[in-house]
Design a protein around this motif. Structure first.
Motif, short mmCIF file in Angstrom:
data_model
loop_
_atom_site.label_atom_id
_atom_site.label_comp_id
_atom_site.label_asym_id
_atom_site.label_seq_id
_atom_site.Cartn_x
_atom_site.Cartn_y
_atom_site.Cartn_z
N LEU A 94 0.83 -1.21 0.00
CA LEU A 94 0.00 0.00 0.00
C LEU A 94 0.86 1.26 0.00
O LEU A 94 0.54 2.23 -0.68
CB LEU A 94 -0.93 0.00 1.22
CG LEU A 94 -2.09 -1.00 1.18
CD1 LEU A 94 -2.80 -1.03 2.52
CD2 LEU A 94 -3.08 -0.65 0.06
N LEU B 189 2.00 1.92 -3.49
CA LEU B 189 0.96 2.53 -4.29
C LEU B 189 0.78 4.00 -3.93
O LEU B 189 0.57 4.85 -4.81
CB LEU B 189 -0.37 1.78 -4.10
CG LEU B 189 -0.40 0.32 -4.54
CD1 LEU B 189 -1.80 -0.26 -4.33
CD2 LEU B 189 0.03 0.16 -6.00
N ASP B 190 0.87 4.31 -2.63
CA ASP B 190 0.75 5.70 -2.20
C ASP B 190 1.85 6.57 -2.79
O ASP B 190 1.60 7.72 -3.18
CB ASP B 190 0.79 5.79 -0.67
CG ASP B 190 -0.48 5.28 -0.01
OD1 ASP B 190 -1.52 5.26 -0.70
OD2 ASP B 190 -0.43 4.91 1.17
N ARG C 272 -7.02 2.18 -4.79
CA ARG C 272 -6.16 1.97 -3.62
C ARG C 272 -7.00 1.81 -2.35
O ARG C 272 -6.72 0.95 -1.50
CB ARG C 272 -5.19 3.15 -3.49
CG ARG C 272 -4.10 2.99 -2.42
CD ARG C 272 -4.57 3.51 -1.09
NE ARG C 272 -3.52 3.46 -0.08
CZ ARG C 272 -3.75 3.38 1.22
NH1 ARG C 272 -5.00 3.28 1.68
NH2 ARG C 272 -2.75 3.35 2.08
#
Length: 253
Positions: free
Chosen positions: A140, A143-144, A213
């Motif tokens: 995550l 992705l951020d 997301r």
């Protein structure tokens, strides 16, 4: 005849007659992509193009190729070069349109592009569904970082690099190495057809990334898969093949 990858192995998804752009030189593909973006109004008069290094990375070619393409496009009246610290390469104030014959290769590959989009949908929807269960905090966070880079991007070239990492990141987290290789092959073929896009459109696209997301963070595989499907299906309309179809309809074709 089957399309082969760099080591001569036929792609299981993209086998077809040899793509028209495969018969076009690297310099001419850059000329065609920039010119077609101008023809479609994706790049507007006076707009500054990314520097040679960034453009080369985004278009998947060498810097010498981009320099030669920019030089040719200047001769053809599509772009203009301005010297000095505030200079660079810009879309001409009154760009000549429909002057690069190699654009026809992209038009000839329209059916292939639509098929590649569908192949990407099949793979990425599955990746998103699986990644929702398997994605950890490290994934995550990755992705951020991509989303943040896209928010801060100042050109289509910068955005494109982070966009590719975002989608590959989800595919990687699905945990299917052999299928990931297949996906990378399809994505590589499809990215050959991407054109420069206005930042306003790309910013809207990044809002979709944020929703994807969020669904992954909630471990909602069904929602993540649906959002990814909608996100990629839109390419049928927003890639140049969709723009060209709209233009034909407007002209009564």
């Amino acid at each position: 005849m089957a399309i082969h990858d760099d080591i001569g192995v036929p792609s299981p998804l993209t086998s077809s007659a040899l793509a028209a752009i495969r018969r076009t030189s690297a310099v001419d593909t850059v000329r065609a992509r920039i010119s077609l973006a101008v023809d479609l109004g994706l790049l507007v008069p006076g707009e500054r193009l990314p520097n040679v290094q960034a453009a080369a990375a985004a278009l998947g070619v060498g810097e010498i190729t981009v320099r030669r393409a920019f030089t040719a496009l200047e001769r053809e009246g599509v772009v203009e070069r301005r010297p000095g610290r505030s200079g660079g390469t810009f879309v001409a104030a009154q760009p000549r349109r429909h002057t690069v014959a190699e654009v026809a290769s992209y038009q000839q590959d329209s059916e292939r592009v639509h098929r590649l989009i569908d192949e990407r949908i099949v793979l990425e929807v599955g990746f998103a569904f699986l990644a929702a269960d398997r994605l950890g905090q490290e994934g995550l966070d990755g992705l951020d970082r991509c989303i943040e880079e896209m928010d801060e991007a100042e050109s289509w070239a910068e955005f494109h690099a982070a966009d590719k990492r975002f989608h590959v990141g989800i595919a990687h987290e699905a945990g299917l190495p052999s299928t990931l290789v297949m996906y990378e092959r399809v994505a590589k073929e499809l990215y050959l057809y991407f054109l420069p896009y206005p930042m306003s459109y790309l910013c809207s696209s990044n809002e979709e990334h944020k929703r994807i997301r969020a669904a992954l963070a909630m471990h909602d595989g069904a929602l993540a898969a649906r959002l990814v499907k909608e996100h990629i299906t839109e390419l049928h309309r927003t890639m140049y093949v969709g723009f060209a179809h709209s233009a034909d309809q407007d002209n009564g074709s």
